[in-house]
Design a protein around this motif. Structure first.
Motif, PDB file in Angstrom:
ATOM      1  N   ARG A 213       4.043  -5.479  10.010  1.00  0.00           N
ATOM      2  CA  ARG A 213       3.501  -4.492   8.906  1.00  0.00           C
ATOM      3  C   ARG A 213       4.969  -3.489   9.212  1.00  0.00           C
ATOM      4  O   ARG A 213       5.218  -3.291  10.179  1.00  0.00           O
ATOM      5  N   ILE A 214       5.402  -3.378   7.701  1.00  0.00           N
ATOM      6  CA  ILE A 214       6.565  -2.719   7.648  1.00  0.00           C
ATOM      7  C   ILE A 214       6.109  -1.338   6.836  1.00  0.00           C
ATOM      8  O   ILE A 214       5.559  -1.329   5.887  1.00  0.00           O
ATOM      9  N   LEU A 215       6.484  -0.301   7.348  1.00  0.00           N
ATOM     10  CA  LEU A 215       6.299   1.015   6.721  1.00  0.00           C
ATOM     11  C   LEU A 215       7.430   1.723   6.170  1.00  0.00           C
ATOM     12  O   LEU A 215       8.596   1.709   7.178  1.00  0.00           O
ATOM     13  N   THR A 216       7.853   1.881   4.915  1.00  0.00           N
ATOM     14  CA  THR A 216       9.170   2.567   4.405  1.00  0.00           C
ATOM     15  C   THR A 216       8.711   3.853   4.122  1.00  0.00           C
ATOM     16  O   THR A 216       7.742   4.189   3.355  1.00  0.00           O
ATOM     17  N   VAL A 217       9.654   4.795   4.551  1.00  0.00           N
ATOM     18  CA  VAL A 217       9.440   6.328   4.184  1.00  0.00           C
ATOM     19  C   VAL A 217      10.698   6.575   3.876  1.00  0.00           C
ATOM     20  O   VAL A 217      11.551   6.622   4.471  1.00  0.00           O
ATOM     21  N   VAL A 218      11.064   7.104   2.645  1.00  0.00           N
ATOM     22  CA  VAL A 218      11.951   7.699   1.802  1.00  0.00           C
ATOM     23  C   VAL A 218      12.013   9.156   1.420  1.00  0.00           C
ATOM     24  O   VAL A 218      10.764   9.520   0.904  1.00  0.00           O
ATOM     25  N   ASN A 219      13.221   9.838   1.667  1.00  0.00           N
ATOM     26  CA  ASN A 219      13.329  11.165   1.045  1.00  0.00           C
ATOM     27  C   ASN A 219      13.663  11.049  -0.482  1.00  0.00           C
ATOM     28  O   ASN A 219      14.649  10.486  -0.747  1.00  0.00           O
ATOM     29  N   LEU A 220      12.978  11.555  -1.527  1.00  0.00           N
ATOM     30  CA  LEU A 220      13.331  11.442  -3.052  1.00  0.00           C
ATOM     31  C   LEU A 220      14.410  12.394  -3.260  1.00  0.00           C
ATOM     32  O   LEU A 220      14.757  12.274  -4.389  1.00  0.00           O
TER      33      LEU A 220
ATOM     34  N   ILE B 124       8.362   9.791  -0.053  1.00  0.00           N
ATOM     35  CA  ILE B 124       7.111   8.585  -0.593  1.00  0.00           C
ATOM     36  C   ILE B 124       7.226   7.723   0.651  1.00  0.00           C
ATOM     37  O   ILE B 124       8.197   7.216   1.392  1.00  0.00           O
ATOM     38  N   ALA B 125       6.112   7.013   0.773  1.00  0.00           N
ATOM     39  CA  ALA B 125       5.748   6.162   1.935  1.00  0.00           C
ATOM     40  C   ALA B 125       4.960   5.069   1.176  1.00  0.00           C
ATOM     41  O   ALA B 125       3.919   5.058   0.551  1.00  0.00           O
ATOM     42  N   TYR B 126       5.421   3.732   1.737  1.00  0.00           N
ATOM     43  CA  TYR B 126       4.505   2.517   1.380  1.00  0.00           C
ATOM     44  C   TYR B 126       4.643   1.689   2.608  1.00  0.00           C
ATOM     45  O   TYR B 126       5.731   1.361   3.201  1.00  0.00           O
ATOM     46  N   SER B 127       3.740   0.570   2.470  1.00  0.00           N
ATOM     47  CA  SER B 127       3.806  -0.279   3.683  1.00  0.00           C
ATOM     48  C   SER B 127       3.578  -1.739   2.996  1.00  0.00           C
ATOM     49  O   SER B 127       2.924  -1.853   1.996  1.00  0.00           O
ATOM     50  N   LYS B 128       3.867  -2.855   3.636  1.00  0.00           N
ATOM     51  CA  LYS B 128       3.618  -4.224   3.353  1.00  0.00           C
ATOM     52  C   LYS B 128       3.251  -5.107   4.418  1.00  0.00           C
ATOM     53  O   LYS B 128       4.155  -4.835   5.597  1.00  0.00           O
TER      54      LYS B 128
ATOM     55  N   ARG C 225       1.003  -1.120   0.044  1.00  0.00           N
ATOM     56  CA  ARG C 225      -0.091   0.067  -0.090  1.00  0.00           C
ATOM     57  C   ARG C 225       0.925   1.086  -0.021  1.00  0.00           C
ATOM     58  O   ARG C 225       1.967   1.247   0.736  1.00  0.00           O
ATOM     59  N   PHE C 226       0.667   2.117  -0.821  1.00  0.00           N
ATOM     60  CA  PHE C 226       1.223   3.505  -0.847  1.00  0.00           C
ATOM     61  C   PHE C 226       0.352   4.467   0.161  1.00  0.00           C
ATOM     62  O   PHE C 226      -0.738   4.218   0.134  1.00  0.00           O
ATOM     63  N   HIS C 227       1.125   5.401   0.789  1.00  0.00           N
ATOM     64  CA  HIS C 227       0.393   6.118   1.866  1.00  0.00           C
ATOM     65  C   HIS C 227       0.664   7.530   1.596  1.00  0.00           C
ATOM     66  O   HIS C 227       1.645   8.136   0.943  1.00  0.00           O
ATOM     67  N   GLU C 228      -0.317   8.562   1.797  1.00  0.00           N
ATOM     68  CA  GLU C 228      -0.386   9.888   1.567  1.00  0.00           C
ATOM     69  C   GLU C 228       0.936  10.511   2.331  1.00  0.00           C
ATOM     70  O   GLU C 228       1.032  10.103   3.463  1.00  0.00           O
ATOM     71  N   THR C 229       1.368  11.438   1.788  1.00  0.00           N
ATOM     72  CA  THR C 229       2.351  12.302   2.570  1.00  0.00           C
ATOM     73  C   THR C 229       1.928  13.908   2.101  1.00  0.00           C
ATOM     74  O   THR C 229       1.223  14.065   1.311  1.00  0.00           O
TER      75      THR C 229
ATOM     76  N   HIS D  65       4.547  15.225   6.792  1.00  0.00           N
ATOM     77  CA  HIS D  65       3.926  14.112   7.539  1.00  0.00           C
ATOM     78  C   HIS D  65       3.445  13.074   6.406  1.00  0.00           C
ATOM     79  O   HIS D  65       3.160  13.221   5.546  1.00  0.00           O
ATOM     80  N   VAL D  66       3.355  11.897   7.119  1.00  0.00           N
ATOM     81  CA  VAL D  66       2.746  10.655   6.453  1.00  0.00           C
ATOM     82  C   VAL D  66       1.747  10.117   7.326  1.00  0.00           C
ATOM     83  O   VAL D  66       1.571  10.063   8.477  1.00  0.00           O
ATOM     84  N   ARG D  67       0.924   9.503   6.464  1.00  0.00           N
ATOM     85  CA  ARG D  67      -0.504   8.957   7.041  1.00  0.00           C
ATOM     86  C   ARG D  67      -0.353   7.474   6.961  1.00  0.00           C
ATOM     87  O   ARG D  67       0.074   6.696   6.070  1.00  0.00           O
ATOM     88  N   VAL D  68      -0.828   7.091   8.220  1.00  0.00           N
ATOM     89  CA  VAL D  68      -0.884   5.602   8.557  1.00  0.00           C
ATOM     90  C   VAL D  68      -2.131   5.481   8.699  1.00  0.00           C
ATOM     91  O   VAL D  68      -2.710   5.552   9.821  1.00  0.00           O
ATOM     92  N   PRO D  69      -3.024   4.910   7.661  1.00  0.00           N
ATOM     93  CA  PRO D  69      -4.515   4.570   7.880  1.00  0.00           C
ATOM     94  C   PRO D  69      -4.844   3.691   8.682  1.00  0.00           C
ATOM     95  O   PRO D  69      -3.810   2.764   8.824  1.00  0.00           O
TER      96      PRO D  69
END
Length: 91
Positions: A26-33, A14-18, A4-8, A42-46
């Motif tokens: 649950r792993i959430l990856t958040v990266v500076n592009l 960019i943020a996505y989880s698996k 899943r990709f998450h809002e920022t 901010h990153v949203r974790v639904p």
């Protein structure tokens, strides 16, 4: 099927989880592009209530953060940290 990709609120982050099929991990990856400049936002974790608190542990350096609610702050300085690989633990 669980990627899943998450809002920022910053287009340079960019943020996505698996999630494991049984939802045990649950792993959430958040990266500076942007490799040259500090970025923050901010990153949203639904799926998290607005008052819920939870712990995330960065698998890169074992740092532990206490987060609250769906939107949480991240800051990336290219000289210090380019991103997080976070393991999410509910309380």
């Amino acid at each position: 099927h669980t990627l899943r990709f998450h809002e920022t609120d910053n287009s340079e982050i960019i943020a996505y989880s698996k999630t494991a099929p049984d939802r045990s991990d649950r792993i959430l990856t958040v990266v500076n592009l942007d490799p040259s400049h500090m970025q923050h936002g901010h990153v949203r974790v639904p799926g998290v209530g607005s008052d819920d608190s939870f712990t995330v542990r960065d698998l890169l350096d074992e740092a532990v953060y206490e987060w609250r609610g769906e939107w949480n702050y991240v800051r990336f300085d290219p000289e210090i940290r380019q991103g997080h690989i976070l393991e999410i633990h509910g309380d």
